[in-house]
Design an enzyme around this catalytic site. Structure first.
Site, short mmCIF file in Angstrom:
data_model
loop_
_atom_site.label_atom_id
_atom_site.label_comp_id
_atom_site.label_asym_id
_atom_site.label_seq_id
_atom_site.Cartn_x
_atom_site.Cartn_y
_atom_site.Cartn_z
CE LYS A 144 22.82 -32.75 -15.10
NZ LYS A 144 24.02 -31.89 -15.24
NE ARG B 53 25.12 -32.51 -9.00
CZ ARG B 53 24.18 -31.77 -9.59
NH1 ARG B 53 22.93 -32.17 -9.59
NH2 ARG B 53 24.50 -30.65 -10.20
NE ARG C 253 23.15 -22.50 -16.06
CZ ARG C 253 23.18 -23.73 -15.61
NH1 ARG C 253 22.86 -24.75 -16.41
NH2 ARG C 253 23.53 -23.98 -14.37
NE ARG D 68 27.27 -25.72 -10.60
CZ ARG D 68 26.70 -25.00 -11.57
NH1 ARG D 68 27.10 -23.78 -11.81
NH2 ARG D 68 25.72 -25.53 -12.28
P1 AMP Z 1 21.89 -28.38 -10.49
O1 AMP Z 1 20.77 -27.43 -10.74
O2 AMP Z 1 21.53 -29.80 -10.83
O3 AMP Z 1 23.17 -27.95 -11.13
O4 AMP Z 1 22.15 -28.39 -8.90
C1 AMP Z 1 22.52 -27.19 -8.23
C2 AMP Z 1 23.17 -27.52 -6.89
O5 AMP Z 1 22.25 -28.23 -6.06
C3 AMP Z 1 24.40 -28.43 -6.96
O6 AMP Z 1 25.58 -27.72 -7.26
C4 AMP Z 1 24.40 -29.00 -5.55
O7 AMP Z 1 24.86 -28.06 -4.60
C5 AMP Z 1 22.91 -29.22 -5.29
N1 AMP Z 1 22.46 -30.56 -5.77
C6 AMP Z 1 21.60 -30.83 -6.79
N2 AMP Z 1 21.42 -32.14 -6.94
C7 AMP Z 1 22.20 -32.74 -6.01
C8 AMP Z 1 22.49 -34.09 -5.70
N3 AMP Z 1 21.92 -35.12 -6.37
N4 AMP Z 1 23.36 -34.34 -4.68
C9 AMP Z 1 23.93 -33.33 -3.98
N5 AMP Z 1 23.72 -32.03 -4.25
C10 AMP Z 1 22.87 -31.72 -5.25
#
Ligand code: AMP
Length: 210
Positions: free
Chosen positions: A13, A88, A122, A162
């Site tokens: 993404k 999410r 990564r 995750r």
């Molecule tokens: P990402 O960079 O999108 O993978 O997000 C990293 C972490 O941030 C996730 O594993 C969650 O802990 C938190 N996070 C990001 N977006 C959300 C969301 N929409 N709802 C809840 N937690 C989020």
């Protein structure tokens, strides 16, 4: 145009968001980036979110919804945006439905074995660039020359959490948006370039409707 990038962690993404921003000029709104910035700046929100993020768990919906309510009201969102990592959960999607109408939800599909390989190699940069150890043999960013780092949640146990969280809480959004008729499935297992070609077909269709 108002779009959502949906997909498991590591589906690509963030990489697609960078290319979409460049070509279509849409503001890239990433809840993960916003939370990481809060964490770095040691804000109250950042300190609260830290333990969830490090374990690979979701930050509670109420906090995320509050953060996004403010973000979506900003001037740069008036003419469109791309959401990355939000919504999410069904609760978050229902909030978004109340405040806006989406043009498309791009569901980037990648098999889990490919995802695990990607996440465990990564390398991230604070500028948003993403590399993989298999193909990038330096610890510096090619775009801004900053030191690359391994995200705390790209460690093995957090990756597993995750993916479980994705399956249980986020994957139901695929059906949710399919029922609304806005879901567009993108094969994302190949290269960033191949995926972007598919993304462009969808976004060019939407732009021509506008
Ligand atoms: P990402 O960079 O999108 O993978 O997000 C990293 C972490 O941030 C996730 O594993 C969650 O802990 C938190 N996070 C990001 N977006 C959300 C969301 N929409 N709802 C809840 N937690 C989020």
């Amino acid at each position: 145009m108002k779009i959502v990038l949906l997909g498991a962690p590591g589906a690509g993404k963030g990489s697609q968001a960078e290319l979409i921003k460049e070509k279509y000029g849409l503001p890239h709104i990433s809840t993960g980036d916003a939370l990481r910035k809060n964490l770095k700046d040691e804000t109250e929100l950042g300190l609260y979110a830290k333990s969830y993020m490090e374990k690979g768990l979701l930050v509670p919906d109420s906090i995320i919804v509050q953060m996004m309510k403010i973000r979506l009201e900003a001037d740069d969102c008036k003419n469109g945006y791309m959401l990355d990592g939000f919504p999410r959960s069904i609760v978050q999607a229902e909030f978004l439905d109340k405040v806006d109408t989406l043009d498309a939800v791009l569901n980037i599909e990648v098999p889990f074995d490919v995802i695990i390989e990607r996440l465990s190699g990564r390398l991230s940069c604070t500028c948003g660039a993403i590399y993989n150890k298999a193909t990038h043999h330096s610890d510096k960013c090619l775009k801004c020359n900053s030191q690359l780092y391994i995200r705390a949640d790209d460690k093995e146990e957090a990756i597993r959490n995750r993916l479980d969280v994705y399956t249980e809480t986020t994957a139901p959004l695929v059906d949710y948006y399919a029922k609304k008729g806005v879901l567009r499935t993108i094969v994302g297992a190949e290269t960033i370039k191949d995926t972007f070609k598919r993304v462009q077909v969808v976004l060019d269709q939407i732009s021509s409707r506008e």
